[in-house]
Design a protein around this motif. Structure first.
Motif, PDB file in Angstrom:
ATOM      1  N   ASN A   1     -18.514 -55.317  -4.825  1.00 55.06           N
ATOM      2  CA  ASN A   1     -19.031 -54.099  -5.442  1.00 55.06           C
ATOM      3  C   ASN A   1     -20.413 -54.316  -6.054  1.00 55.06           C
ATOM      4  N   VAL A   2     -21.312 -53.384  -5.744  1.00 57.33           N
ATOM      5  CA  VAL A   2     -22.628 -53.312  -6.364  1.00 57.33           C
ATOM      6  C   VAL A   2     -22.892 -51.840  -6.665  1.00 57.33           C
ATOM      7  N   ILE A   3     -23.888 -51.578  -7.463  1.00 56.97           N
ATOM      8  CA  ILE A   3     -24.242 -50.201  -7.775  1.00 56.97           C
ATOM      9  C   ILE A   3     -25.500 -49.849  -6.991  1.00 56.97           C
ATOM     10  N   VAL A   4     -25.403 -48.796  -6.196  1.00 60.17           N
ATOM     11  CA  VAL A   4     -26.531 -48.298  -5.416  1.00 60.17           C
ATOM     12  C   VAL A   4     -26.825 -46.887  -5.903  1.00 60.17           C
ATOM     13  N   ASP A   5     -28.030 -46.706  -6.423  1.00 60.50           N
ATOM     14  CA  ASP A   5     -28.438 -45.392  -6.946  1.00 60.50           C
ATOM     15  C   ASP A   5     -27.365 -44.782  -7.848  1.00 60.50           C
ATOM     16  N   ASP A   6     -26.887 -45.571  -8.795  1.00 53.38           N
ATOM     17  CA  ASP A   6     -25.953 -45.130  -9.844  1.00 53.38           C
ATOM     18  C   ASP A   6     -24.507 -44.931  -9.400  1.00 53.38           C
ATOM     19  N   SER A   7     -24.149 -45.334  -8.193  1.00 57.72           N
ATOM     20  CA  SER A   7     -22.759 -45.244  -7.736  1.00 57.72           C
ATOM     21  C   SER A   7     -22.300 -46.593  -7.202  1.00 57.72           C
TER      22      SER A   7
ATOM     23  N   GLY B   1     -20.231 -53.430  -0.975  1.00 53.23           N
ATOM     24  CA  GLY B   1     -21.361 -54.047  -0.286  1.00 53.23           C
ATOM     25  C   GLY B   1     -21.036 -54.529   1.110  1.00 53.23           C
ATOM     26  N   CYS B   2     -19.767 -54.738   1.407  1.00 51.68           N
ATOM     27  CA  CYS B   2     -19.397 -55.184   2.752  1.00 51.68           C
ATOM     28  C   CYS B   2     -19.313 -54.011   3.731  1.00 51.68           C
ATOM     29  N   LEU B   3     -19.207 -52.791   3.223  1.00 46.10           N
ATOM     30  CA  LEU B   3     -19.092 -51.619   4.090  1.00 46.10           C
ATOM     31  C   LEU B   3     -20.412 -50.886   4.293  1.00 46.10           C
ATOM     32  N   MET B   4     -21.394 -51.193   3.471  1.00 51.36           N
ATOM     33  CA  MET B   4     -22.700 -50.552   3.591  1.00 51.36           C
ATOM     34  C   MET B   4     -23.649 -51.493   4.315  1.00 51.36           C
ATOM     35  N   LEU B   5     -24.375 -50.961   5.263  1.00 54.31           N
ATOM     36  CA  LEU B   5     -25.380 -51.768   5.945  1.00 54.31           C
ATOM     37  C   LEU B   5     -26.611 -51.896   5.050  1.00 54.31           C
ATOM     38  N   ALA B   6     -27.268 -53.028   5.128  1.00 49.87           N
ATOM     39  CA  ALA B   6     -28.467 -53.247   4.326  1.00 49.87           C
ATOM     40  C   ALA B   6     -29.521 -52.181   4.634  1.00 49.87           C
ATOM     41  N   ILE B   7     -29.667 -51.810   5.904  1.00 43.33           N
ATOM     42  CA  ILE B   7     -30.694 -50.824   6.255  1.00 43.33           C
ATOM     43  C   ILE B   7     -30.406 -49.457   5.638  1.00 43.33           C
ATOM     44  N   GLN B   8     -29.148 -49.180   5.304  1.00 42.70           N
ATOM     45  CA  GLN B   8     -28.817 -47.923   4.626  1.00 42.70           C
ATOM     46  C   GLN B   8     -29.321 -47.907   3.194  1.00 42.70           C
ATOM     47  N   ALA B   9     -29.609 -49.061   2.646  1.00 46.17           N
ATOM     48  CA  ALA B   9     -30.069 -49.170   1.262  1.00 46.17           C
ATOM     49  C   ALA B   9     -31.593 -49.149   1.154  1.00 46.17           C
ATOM     50  N   ASP B  10     -32.287 -49.040   2.273  1.00 43.28           N
ATOM     51  CA  ASP B  10     -33.750 -49.019   2.246  1.00 43.28           C
ATOM     52  C   ASP B  10     -34.233 -47.943   1.274  1.00 43.28           C
ATOM     53  N   GLY B  11     -35.046 -48.337   0.297  1.00 42.14           N
ATOM     54  CA  GLY B  11     -35.571 -47.412  -0.699  1.00 42.14           C
ATOM     55  C   GLY B  11     -34.663 -47.192  -1.901  1.00 42.14           C
ATOM     56  N   ALA B  12     -33.500 -47.806  -1.921  1.00 38.00           N
ATOM     57  CA  ALA B  12     -32.513 -47.571  -2.984  1.00 38.00           C
ATOM     58  C   ALA B  12     -32.753 -48.471  -4.196  1.00 38.00           C
ATOM     59  N   ARG B  13     -32.135 -48.055  -5.313  1.00 39.51           N
ATOM     60  CA  ARG B  13     -32.053 -48.875  -6.519  1.00 39.51           C
ATOM     61  C   ARG B  13     -30.683 -49.546  -6.503  1.00 39.51           C
ATOM     62  N   ILE B  14     -30.681 -50.863  -6.564  1.00 34.86           N
ATOM     63  CA  ILE B  14     -29.434 -51.626  -6.494  1.00 34.86           C
ATOM     64  C   ILE B  14     -29.295 -52.442  -7.774  1.00 34.86           C
TER      65      ILE B  14
ATOM     66  N   ARG C   1     -34.386 -56.953  14.163  1.00 31.32           N
ATOM     67  CA  ARG C   1     -34.685 -57.124  12.743  1.00 31.32           C
ATOM     68  C   ARG C   1     -35.596 -56.007  12.256  1.00 31.32           C
ATOM     69  N   ILE C   2     -35.434 -55.680  10.988  1.00 31.75           N
ATOM     70  CA  ILE C   2     -36.240 -54.653  10.339  1.00 31.75           C
ATOM     71  C   ILE C   2     -36.469 -55.091   8.902  1.00 31.75           C
ATOM     72  N   THR C   3     -37.610 -54.753   8.347  1.00 33.12           N
ATOM     73  CA  THR C   3     -37.899 -55.068   6.944  1.00 33.12           C
ATOM     74  C   THR C   3     -37.561 -53.847   6.103  1.00 33.12           C
ATOM     75  N   ILE C   4     -36.798 -54.080   5.054  1.00 39.82           N
ATOM     76  CA  ILE C   4     -36.457 -52.999   4.134  1.00 39.82           C
ATOM     77  C   ILE C   4     -37.008 -53.315   2.749  1.00 39.82           C
ATOM     78  N   SER C   5     -37.204 -52.268   1.977  1.00 40.26           N
ATOM     79  CA  SER C   5     -37.668 -52.409   0.594  1.00 40.26           C
ATOM     80  C   SER C   5     -36.645 -51.764  -0.321  1.00 40.26           C
ATOM     81  N   VAL C   6     -36.259 -52.495  -1.346  1.00 41.07           N
ATOM     82  CA  VAL C   6     -35.276 -52.022  -2.321  1.00 41.07           C
ATOM     83  C   VAL C   6     -35.758 -52.421  -3.711  1.00 41.07           C
ATOM     84  N   ARG C   7     -35.165 -51.828  -4.708  1.00 39.58           N
ATOM     85  CA  ARG C   7     -35.400 -52.248  -6.092  1.00 39.58           C
ATOM     86  C   ARG C   7     -34.076 -52.840  -6.553  1.00 39.58           C
ATOM     87  N   VAL C   8     -34.047 -54.151  -6.753  1.00 37.77           N
ATOM     88  CA  VAL C   8     -32.814 -54.844  -7.130  1.00 37.77           C
ATOM     89  C   VAL C   8     -32.945 -55.349  -8.555  1.00 37.77           C
TER      90      VAL C   8
END
Length: 166
Positions: free
Chosen positions: A57-63, A67-80, A9-16
């Motif tokens: 589908n979700v928007i990550v950093d304007d694209s 969501g099923c193909l992206m790992l949550a840890i890849q979104a660390d620091g992203a705007r969602i 497990r890892i803690t990530i931070s995002v702006r949702v």
């Protein structure tokens, strides 16, 4: 939780949807599962889990991303941005209204993914043709409505957005 899972497990931070969030995830958890189960945002749906249907589908950093193909840890620091936003952007709001008015939804399962994909289109191209809309939505599956009403709704949202700029 067994020892292996606890170490994984890892803690990530995002702006949702404009709000800062931090939560724990596994290194293998998909972004859509993290949003749904880790943050309680259930608007994005899990469909095929293979990146084919577009329900996640979700928007990550304007694209738009699957969501099923992206790992949550890849979104660390992203705007969602998800369909769950309390104050959606003008494109999402116009699309939601047009989908309702044009009966472009039935069960609603595909609708969040369609709206997120179409909102990205309308941000790039305020007046897309029917062919451009079809092309952009070609990776989103709807099993209930057929696509004519959906394309009509995207065009109606486009016209409404243009009218508000005048």
């Amino acid at each position: 939780m067994d020892k292996v899972e606890a170490e994984d497990r890892i803690t990530i931070s995002v702006r949702v949807n404009g709000e800062p969030k931090s939560a724990s995830t596994t290194t293998r958890q998909s972004l859509v599962d993290f949003l749904r189960h880790g943050l309680g945002l259930t608007g994005s749906h899990v469909g095929c889990e293979h990146g084919v249907c577009g329900a996640c589908n979700v928007i990550v950093d304007d694209s738009v991303v699957r969501g099923c193909l992206m790992l949550a840890i890849q979104a660390d620091g992203a705007r969602i941005t998800t369909i769950d936003a309390a104050n959606p952007g003008p494109e999402v709001a116009a699309l939601q209204k047009a989908f309702f008015e044009r009966a472009a939804l039935q069960c609603g399962f595909c609708t969040p993914g369609m709206i997120m994909q179409a909102s990205e289109l309308l941000q790039r191209n305020e007046s897309p043709t029917r062919e451009e809309i079809r092309e952009v939505l070609s990776g989103n599956y709807c099993r209930c409505t057929g696509y004519h009403a959906i394309i009509d709704a995207v065009q109606a949202a486009s016209k409404a957005l243009i009218a508000t700029k005048r």
